[in-house]
Design a protein around this motif. Sequence first.
Motif, mmCIF file in Angstrom:
data_model
loop_
_atom_site.group_PDB
_atom_site.id
_atom_site.type_symbol
_atom_site.label_atom_id
_atom_site.label_comp_id
_atom_site.label_asym_id
_atom_site.label_seq_id
_atom_site.Cartn_x
_atom_site.Cartn_y
_atom_site.Cartn_z
ATOM 1 N N LYS A 82 0.825 -1.214 0.000
ATOM 2 C CA LYS A 82 0.000 0.000 0.000
ATOM 3 C C LYS A 82 0.857 1.261 0.000
ATOM 4 O O LYS A 82 0.477 2.266 -0.591
ATOM 5 C CB LYS A 82 -0.917 0.007 1.220
ATOM 6 N N ALA A 83 2.001 1.200 0.647
ATOM 7 C CA ALA A 83 2.887 2.366 0.700
ATOM 8 C C ALA A 83 3.437 2.696 -0.689
ATOM 9 O O ALA A 83 3.577 3.870 -1.046
ATOM 10 C CB ALA A 83 4.033 2.120 1.676
ATOM 11 N N LYS A 84 3.727 1.668 -1.484
ATOM 12 C CA LYS A 84 4.210 1.914 -2.846
ATOM 13 C C LYS A 84 3.129 2.625 -3.662
ATOM 14 O O LYS A 84 3.415 3.576 -4.391
ATOM 15 C CB LYS A 84 4.622 0.626 -3.538
ATOM 16 N N LEU A 85 1.890 2.153 -3.539
ATOM 17 C CA LEU A 85 0.785 2.801 -4.246
ATOM 18 C C LEU A 85 0.645 4.257 -3.805
ATOM 19 O O LEU A 85 0.487 5.151 -4.637
ATOM 20 C CB LEU A 85 -0.521 2.042 -4.006
ATOM 21 N N LEU A 86 0.718 4.497 -2.506
ATOM 22 C CA LEU A 86 0.596 5.850 -1.977
ATOM 23 C C LEU A 86 1.672 6.767 -2.559
ATOM 24 O O LEU A 86 1.364 7.860 -3.071
ATOM 25 C CB LEU A 86 0.695 5.834 -0.446
ATOM 26 N N PHE A 87 2.928 6.337 -2.508
ATOM 27 C CA PHE A 87 4.014 7.189 -3.003
ATOM 28 C C PHE A 87 3.989 7.323 -4.526
ATOM 29 O O PHE A 87 4.373 8.353 -5.064
ATOM 30 C CB PHE A 87 5.372 6.682 -2.507
ATOM 31 N N LYS A 88 3.514 6.305 -5.212
ATOM 32 C CA LYS A 88 3.385 6.386 -6.670
ATOM 33 C C LYS A 88 2.330 7.436 -7.044
ATOM 34 O O LYS A 88 2.554 8.252 -7.946
ATOM 35 C CB LYS A 88 3.015 5.016 -7.231
ATOM 36 N N ILE A 89 1.205 7.436 -6.358
ATOM 37 C CA ILE A 89 0.146 8.418 -6.623
ATOM 38 C C ILE A 89 0.635 9.828 -6.271
ATOM 39 O O ILE A 89 0.385 10.781 -7.016
ATOM 40 C CB ILE A 89 -1.146 8.067 -5.840
ATOM 41 N N ILE A 90 1.340 9.981 -5.154
ATOM 42 C CA ILE A 90 1.890 11.291 -4.780
ATOM 43 C C ILE A 90 2.893 11.767 -5.831
ATOM 44 O O ILE A 90 2.868 12.934 -6.243
ATOM 45 C CB ILE A 90 2.547 11.236 -3.382
ATOM 46 N N THR A 91 3.756 10.869 -6.288
ATOM 47 C CA THR A 91 4.749 11.233 -7.307
ATOM 48 C C THR A 91 4.075 11.655 -8.605
ATOM 49 O O THR A 91 4.453 12.664 -9.209
ATOM 50 C CB THR A 91 5.695 10.041 -7.580
ATOM 51 N N LEU A 92 3.099 10.915 -9.050
ATOM 52 C CA LEU A 92 2.410 11.255 -10.292
ATOM 53 C C LEU A 92 1.609 12.553 -10.147
ATOM 54 O O LEU A 92 1.561 13.363 -11.078
ATOM 55 C CB LEU A 92 1.520 10.100 -10.739
ATOM 56 N N GLY A 93 1.010 12.769 -8.989
ATOM 57 C CA GLY A 93 0.296 14.026 -8.748
ATOM 58 C C GLY A 93 1.240 15.207 -8.772
ATOM 59 O O GLY A 93 0.939 16.261 -9.354
ATOM 60 N N TYR A 94 2.407 15.038 -8.142
ATOM 61 C CA TYR A 94 3.395 16.123 -8.172
ATOM 62 C C TYR A 94 3.939 16.330 -9.587
ATOM 63 O O TYR A 94 4.282 17.459 -9.946
ATOM 64 C CB TYR A 94 4.549 15.856 -7.199
ATOM 65 N N SER A 95 3.997 15.273 -10.370
ATOM 66 C CA SER A 95 4.481 15.405 -11.748
ATOM 67 C C SER A 95 3.604 16.362 -12.555
ATOM 68 O O SER A 95 4.102 17.105 -13.400
ATOM 69 C CB SER A 95 4.517 14.045 -12.447
#
Length: 177
Positions: free
Chosen positions: A90-103
């Motif tokens: 779940k942490a990978k999904l969370l950080f992936k979504i945060i990274t893509l949102g910041y992108s």
Amino acid sequence: MTGDTTLKQDLRHGVWWKGMLSAVLSFISIVVVPLVIIWFIKDLVATMGAGDEMTGVLDTVTETVWRYMIYGIPVIVLAFFTAFYTKGNKAKLLFKIITLGYSIAWLFLIFQGGVLPLSIDTSGMFSDGDFSLESIDLALDILGIMLIIVVLILLRMVLAYAVYRSNREKYLEKLSE
């Protein structure tokens, strides 16, 4: 651990070397490569002897690359966490979504809302004839291209969730061993 895990439990499980490798590779692609490109372009313009005419364009490109590097620093940090956790976590999904949102925000910070101003000094080019032109100022509207990129990033968010769901059972099995 037979049942589902919480995000707090998932934050404890990761691979340090994968996170560090991802952060180093992100640093190289976000900081080192753009610095080399700026150095190469400045050297090329100086070698061609077109420094005075291309100053405006070179300044715009340099400023854009600097914004890319400065606003890209959070991406370097987030790259560590995205690679640190394994698929199905779940942490990978969370950080992936945060990274893509910041992108998406990063894209708009780099190109300042979708307009790229260019200026070319042409005062030395047409000075001998009857025709006189001091400079050319352009504003390239790249908002359409940026919106296409935003849609692709949003699709990657959906893909990140699909990868999480498809690998969740394997992750929980590996965790219970």
